[in-house]
Structures are given as structure tokens and as C-alpha cells.
Design a protein around this motif. Structure first.
Motif, mmCIF file in Angstrom:
data_model
loop_
_atom_site.group_PDB
_atom_site.id
_atom_site.type_symbol
_atom_site.label_atom_id
_atom_site.label_comp_id
_atom_site.label_asym_id
_atom_site.label_seq_id
_atom_site.Cartn_x
_atom_site.Cartn_y
_atom_site.Cartn_z
ATOM 1 N N GLU A 1 -35.954 114.189 27.545
ATOM 2 C CA GLU A 1 -35.222 113.121 28.226
ATOM 3 C C GLU A 1 -35.423 111.819 27.465
ATOM 4 O O GLU A 1 -36.498 111.548 26.939
ATOM 5 N N GLU A 2 -34.394 111.031 27.432
ATOM 6 C CA GLU A 2 -34.499 109.747 26.734
ATOM 7 C C GLU A 2 -35.045 108.698 27.681
ATOM 8 O O GLU A 2 -34.634 108.604 28.830
ATOM 9 N N PHE A 3 -35.970 107.934 27.184
ATOM 10 C CA PHE A 3 -36.522 106.825 27.955
ATOM 11 C C PHE A 3 -36.925 105.732 26.975
ATOM 12 O O PHE A 3 -37.250 106.003 25.823
ATOM 13 N N PRO A 4 -36.906 104.494 27.440
ATOM 14 C CA PRO A 4 -37.259 103.388 26.547
ATOM 15 C C PRO A 4 -38.759 103.405 26.247
ATOM 16 O O PRO A 4 -39.578 103.599 27.131
ATOM 17 N N VAL A 5 -39.085 103.229 24.974
ATOM 18 C CA VAL A 5 -40.478 103.203 24.568
ATOM 19 C C VAL A 5 -41.104 101.875 24.956
ATOM 20 O O VAL A 5 -42.252 101.800 25.353
ATOM 21 N N ASP A 6 -40.322 100.834 24.882
ATOM 22 C CA ASP A 6 -40.818 99.490 25.188
ATOM 23 C C ASP A 6 -40.441 99.135 26.617
ATOM 24 O O ASP A 6 -39.285 99.229 27.005
ATOM 25 N N ASP A 7 -41.431 98.727 27.416
ATOM 26 C CA ASP A 7 -41.170 98.375 28.814
ATOM 27 C C ASP A 7 -40.608 96.973 28.980
ATOM 28 O O ASP A 7 -40.096 96.634 30.038
ATOM 29 N N ARG A 8 -40.730 96.145 27.947
ATOM 30 C CA ARG A 8 -40.249 94.775 28.052
ATOM 31 C C ARG A 8 -38.731 94.744 27.998
ATOM 32 O O ARG A 8 -38.120 95.490 27.234
ATOM 33 N N PRO A 9 -38.105 93.851 28.772
ATOM 34 C CA PRO A 9 -36.638 93.752 28.685
ATOM 35 C C PRO A 9 -36.231 93.161 27.341
ATOM 36 O O PRO A 9 -36.887 92.268 26.817
ATOM 37 N N GLN A 10 -35.166 93.656 26.799
ATOM 38 C CA GLN A 10 -34.705 93.172 25.511
ATOM 39 C C GLN A 10 -33.947 91.874 25.692
ATOM 40 O O GLN A 10 -33.146 91.730 26.609
ATOM 41 N N GLN A 11 -34.220 90.920 24.800
ATOM 42 C CA GLN A 11 -33.543 89.628 24.868
ATOM 43 C C GLN A 11 -32.168 89.758 24.247
ATOM 44 O O GLN A 11 -31.941 90.583 23.362
ATOM 45 N N GLU A 12 -31.287 88.936 24.737
ATOM 46 C CA GLU A 12 -29.962 88.912 24.136
ATOM 47 C C GLU A 12 -30.055 88.268 22.764
ATOM 48 O O GLU A 12 -30.901 87.423 22.509
ATOM 49 N N ALA A 13 -29.189 88.652 21.874
ATOM 50 C CA ALA A 13 -29.243 88.159 20.497
ATOM 51 C C ALA A 13 -28.980 86.657 20.431
ATOM 52 O O ALA A 13 -29.580 85.938 19.652
ATOM 53 N N GLY A 14 -28.114 86.135 21.231
ATOM 54 C CA GLY A 14 -27.764 84.719 21.199
ATOM 55 C C GLY A 14 -28.786 83.828 21.862
ATOM 56 O O GLY A 14 -28.804 82.626 21.657
ATOM 57 N N ASP A 15 -29.661 84.376 22.689
ATOM 58 C CA ASP A 15 -30.631 83.576 23.428
ATOM 59 C C ASP A 15 -31.627 82.910 22.488
ATOM 60 O O ASP A 15 -31.943 81.737 22.629
ATOM 61 N N GLY A 16 -32.130 83.611 21.512
ATOM 62 C CA GLY A 16 -33.077 83.039 20.555
ATOM 63 C C GLY A 16 -32.424 81.997 19.674
ATOM 64 O O GLY A 16 -33.035 81.003 19.303
ATOM 65 N N ASP A 17 -31.160 82.202 19.329
ATOM 66 C CA ASP A 17 -30.450 81.233 18.505
ATOM 67 C C ASP A 17 -30.248 79.922 19.254
ATOM 68 O O ASP A 17 -30.315 78.845 18.659
ATOM 69 N N ALA A 18 -30.006 79.996 20.554
ATOM 70 C CA ALA A 18 -29.814 78.779 21.355
ATOM 71 C C ALA A 18 -31.107 77.971 21.401
ATOM 72 O O ALA A 18 -31.086 76.745 21.281
ATOM 73 N N ASP A 19 -32.234 78.672 21.572
ATOM 74 C CA ASP A 19 -33.521 77.973 21.595
ATOM 75 C C ASP A 19 -33.807 77.327 20.240
ATOM 76 O O ASP A 19 -34.304 76.212 20.170
ATOM 77 N N HIS A 20 -33.487 78.038 19.176
ATOM 78 C CA HIS A 20 -33.726 77.514 17.833
ATOM 79 C C HIS A 20 -32.858 76.297 17.551
ATOM 80 O O HIS A 20 -33.334 75.294 17.008
ATOM 81 N N SER A 21 -31.590 76.357 17.936
ATOM 82 C CA SER A 21 -30.705 75.217 17.674
ATOM 83 C C SER A 21 -31.095 74.020 18.541
ATOM 84 O O SER A 21 -30.989 72.879 18.098
ATOM 85 N N ASP A 22 -31.560 74.283 19.770
ATOM 86 C CA ASP A 22 -32.017 73.192 20.631
ATOM 87 C C ASP A 22 -33.251 72.533 20.040
ATOM 88 O O ASP A 22 -33.361 71.309 20.008
ATOM 89 N N HIS A 23 -34.171 73.343 19.541
ATOM 90 C CA HIS A 23 -35.379 72.796 18.916
ATOM 91 C C HIS A 23 -35.011 71.991 17.674
ATOM 92 O O HIS A 23 -35.541 70.909 17.444
ATOM 93 N N ARG A 24 -34.092 72.527 16.867
ATOM 94 C CA ARG A 24 -33.673 71.834 15.644
ATOM 95 C C ARG A 24 -33.002 70.498 15.992
ATOM 96 O O ARG A 24 -33.254 69.484 15.335
ATOM 97 N N ALA A 25 -32.185 70.474 17.039
ATOM 98 C CA ALA A 25 -31.514 69.236 17.441
ATOM 99 C C ALA A 25 -32.529 68.192 17.890
ATOM 100 O O ALA A 25 -32.429 67.014 17.524
ATOM 101 N N ARG A 26 -33.526 68.625 18.680
ATOM 102 C CA ARG A 26 -34.558 67.679 19.118
ATOM 103 C C ARG A 26 -35.386 67.192 17.935
ATOM 104 O O ARG A 26 -35.750 66.020 17.855
ATOM 105 N N HIS A 27 -35.667 68.089 17.007
ATOM 106 C CA HIS A 27 -36.439 67.740 15.814
ATOM 107 C C HIS A 27 -35.686 66.709 14.969
ATOM 108 O O HIS A 27 -36.267 65.702 14.537
#
Length: 102
Positions: free
Chosen positions: A10-36
């Protein structure tokens, strides 16, 4: 990581943590860059303003007290030269002391 109650094949996820959306990290990075970048613009503006205020104050005091702009030897330069001269005299005295003991 093994899971209890899961059958073989049976297939089951090896990692119990929820996967982040791909765009979520980019938004945080661009926000940090803008503040910087905003911080650097603010800091550069404050530095330029401070330098201008310091220069105008120095010029106004020079005109007020009749100081010549040709006299660029400031007090801290004289202080450093004096300390350097004293250090050389002390070094010469130590060398002559050690030389006389031989």
C-alpha cells in the motif's frame, strides 16, 4: 519510517509533515528581500543626510571661527603623530637599555 496498520504494497507518505506549496516559500523570500532593500534605502538616505548635516555644521563652524580650509591637519592627526613619536622614543629607549646590558 514504518507505520502500524499499513499493509505491504500500500502506498503511504513517508514524511508526516504537510508539504508546502511551491509558491509559499517564494512569497516569503520576496517579502524578506523587499524589506531588506527598503532597509538599505532608508539607511543610505539617513547616512547621506547625516553626512550633509555634518559637512554643513563643519563649514558653518569654520566660517564662524575663521578657520582656514587650507589647514587640513586636524587635532586627531596631531594626536596620532604625537602618540607615534612617543612610541618611537620609548622603543629607542628600550633598545638602548637592552644594548647596554650586552
Amino acid at each position: 519510517m514504518t507505520k502500524f496498520g499499513v499493509g505491504v504494497g500500500e502506498e503511504f507518505p513517508v514524511d508526516d509533515r504537510p508539504q508546502q506549496e511551491a509558491g509559499d516559500g517564494d512569497a516569503d523570500h520576496s517579502d524578506h528581500r523587499a524589506r531588506h532593500e527598503a532597509w538599505h534605502r532608508f539607511r543610505d538616505q539617513m547616512r547621506a543626510e547625516w553626512r550633509e548635516r555634518r559637512r554643513s555644521f563643519r563649514d558653518s563652524m569654520g566660517h564662524h571661527h575663521g578657520a582656514d580650509r587650507m589647514d587640513d591637519l586636524r587635532a586627531h592627526h596631531v594626536h596620532r603623530l604625537l602618540i607615534g613619536g612617543l612610541a618611537l622614543v620609548g622603543l629607542a629607549a628600550l633598545l638602548s637599555l637592552f644594548h647596554s646590558r650586552r
